[in-house]
Design a protein around this motif. Structure first.
Motif, short mmCIF file in Angstrom:
data_model
loop_
_atom_site.label_atom_id
_atom_site.label_comp_id
_atom_site.label_asym_id
_atom_site.label_seq_id
_atom_site.Cartn_x
_atom_site.Cartn_y
_atom_site.Cartn_z
N ASP A 212 0.84 -1.20 0.00
CA ASP A 212 0.00 0.00 0.00
C ASP A 212 0.88 1.24 0.00
OD1 ASP A 212 1.07 -0.19 2.50
OD2 ASP A 212 -0.81 0.01 3.59
N ARG A 233 -4.40 4.56 -2.54
CA ARG A 233 -5.74 4.13 -2.15
C ARG A 233 -6.70 4.21 -3.32
NH1 ARG A 233 -7.68 7.61 2.51
NH2 ARG A 233 -8.02 9.09 0.80
N TYR A 234 -6.59 5.27 -4.12
CA TYR A 234 -7.45 5.46 -5.29
C TYR A 234 -7.31 4.28 -6.26
CZ TYR A 234 -9.28 7.71 -9.53
OH TYR A 234 -9.98 8.00 -10.68
N GLU A 237 -8.77 1.03 -4.81
CA GLU A 237 -10.24 1.01 -4.90
C GLU A 237 -10.68 0.63 -6.31
OE1 GLU A 237 -11.30 4.89 -3.53
OE2 GLU A 237 -11.15 4.34 -1.41
N HIS A 238 -9.98 1.14 -7.33
CA HIS A 238 -10.32 0.76 -8.69
C HIS A 238 -10.02 -0.72 -8.94
CE1 HIS A 238 -11.03 4.92 -9.79
NE2 HIS A 238 -11.39 4.51 -10.99
N ASP A 240 -10.14 -3.12 -6.73
CA ASP A 240 -11.19 -3.89 -6.07
C ASP A 240 -12.51 -3.83 -6.85
OD1 ASP A 240 -9.45 -4.56 -4.06
OD2 ASP A 240 -10.14 -3.02 -2.67
N LEU A 241 -12.79 -2.67 -7.45
CA LEU A 241 -14.02 -2.53 -8.22
C LEU A 241 -14.04 -3.51 -9.39
CD1 LEU A 241 -16.62 -1.01 -9.04
CD2 LEU A 241 -15.17 0.59 -10.31
#
Length: 264
Positions: A212, A233-234, A237-238, A240-241
């Motif tokens: 991370d 983090r951005y 998140e993508h 994981d999406l």
């Protein structure tokens, strides 16, 4: 600048290190310009020094800019693509969790030699000359990191990345078969987002997330390295999406083997 702020606060390097829960040697290296601190580290130091909000915001903005690095594709080629592979090897060896988002082609960590040779060869007239065979050898050597059971690898591909013909049909078939085989390892997860799956976002860029702490984004123009925790983090998140819409496990392996059969 940080040294001046520390002295203005009448703190020794040791006292500041204690307040920040960092080592004194780290504080010293940051002050001497020997270590680029992360944005998080800068925020911790400024909080410990009780720097006024307005001044702190300006310093944090500078830290964010310093934590973005762009290297042009020409510079990478002139330096030697094989050196780039060595750098990636060192970075992945020092990371416990590696996530690769691959909308265009499989990761170099998954490529069979003939596929790697095809994608590393120059494709346009103005490409910088490169030692392709040396780059291929370095890429295959990088793949040894997959043998480390303490490391976890996630490869998230689109169907296009699997099917886009970057090499002859027999090479593509071997590439798909290899990925299906590699996906059976305990420390490796390969996921595929089918073209028929409706997803709420567009797969814009290839990127690699190391733990991370760092993101490496691949562009036509070169490579961008991001170290700001918000950028990391951005991208997570993508990742994981898209992962939530992907085939995984046996379903992903079946997809890869089906693609292999279509190339035969």
């Amino acid at each position: 600048m940080l040294r001046q702020l520390r002295k203005a606060a009448s703190l020794s390097g040791e006292r500041l290190a204690l307040r920040c829960a960092m080592s004194q040697s780290t504080i010293s290296r940051v002050e001497r310009g020997k270590l680029l601190p992360s944005v998080t580290d800068v925020e911790r130091i400024l909080t410990a020094l009780e720097v006024p909000r307005e001044a702190a915001d300006k310093i944090i903005a500078l830290a964010r800019r310093a934590n973005v690095e762009h290297v042009s594709v020409r510079a990478l080629a002139e330096k030697g693509l094989w050196r780039n592979q060595l750098e990636l090897k060192a970075l992945t060896e020092n990371s416990s969790v590696v996530r690769s988002f691959l909308p265009v082609m499989p990761s170099g960590l998954l490529q069979v030699p003939d596929y790697a040779r095809a994608v590393l060869s120059p494709t346009i007239p103005n490409s910088v000359a490169r030692d392709v065979e040396k780059a291929v050898a370095a890429r295959l050597d990088w793949q040894n990191v997959l043998d480390r059971p303490t490391h976890k690898f996630f490869f998230l591909m689109t169907e296009q990345a699997v099917r886009l013909r970057r090499a002859d049909r027999d090479v593509m078939a071997r590439q798909c078969a290899h990925m299906a085989e590699v996906s059976e390892r305990q420390n490796i997860e390969i996921a595929v987002v089918p073209l028929t799956t409706r997803v709420p976002d567009a797969p814009m860029n290839t990127f690699l997330v190391l733990d991370d702490r760092m993101v490496i984004v691949e562009l036509f123009s070169g490579r961008v390295v991001l170290r700001d925790y918000r950028d990391v983090r951005y991208h997570l998140e993508h990742f994981d999406l898209f992962y939530s819409h992907a085939l995984t496990g046996d379903r992903a392996r079946a997809f890869l083997l089906s693609a292999r059969d279509e190339f035969l």
